[in-house]
Design a protein around this motif. Sequence first.
Motif: not given
Length: 109
Positions: A24-32, A48-55, A80-88
């Motif tokens: 899967v491909r995920v991205r970091g979240l914006t500050r907003a 979690e559902p909101l943040s991952l739906s954006w990521a 694993t996904i949450n960790k990567v999104v938080n890092e990004l």
Amino acid sequence: MDKSALFQPRCPEADVELPGVGTVRVRGLTRAQIIDIAKGTNDGKDMEPLSLSWAFVDPQLTEDEVRQWTQAATFGEVETINKVVNELSGIAGRADKEAYKSLPDESGS
């Protein structure tokens, strides 16, 4: 410097291999987005559902689809996904809820 560059999306992305499922491909979240999550309701149950739906970039998932996925996935897979999104997103190394809570609201407080 071209000022318009400040307003262009530029969240880093990464591919994450989910054993037995695929990549899967995920991205970091914006500050907003992180600030919006921090304002969440239901004692953080929607965070979690909101943040991952954006990521999720590929495949794109709705909040309901994220909920479906977390019902089928192992704890480690979601972590694993949450960790990567938080890092990004630049908030790795901090407890998720505490990282979100530490952000000021839109009034700057």
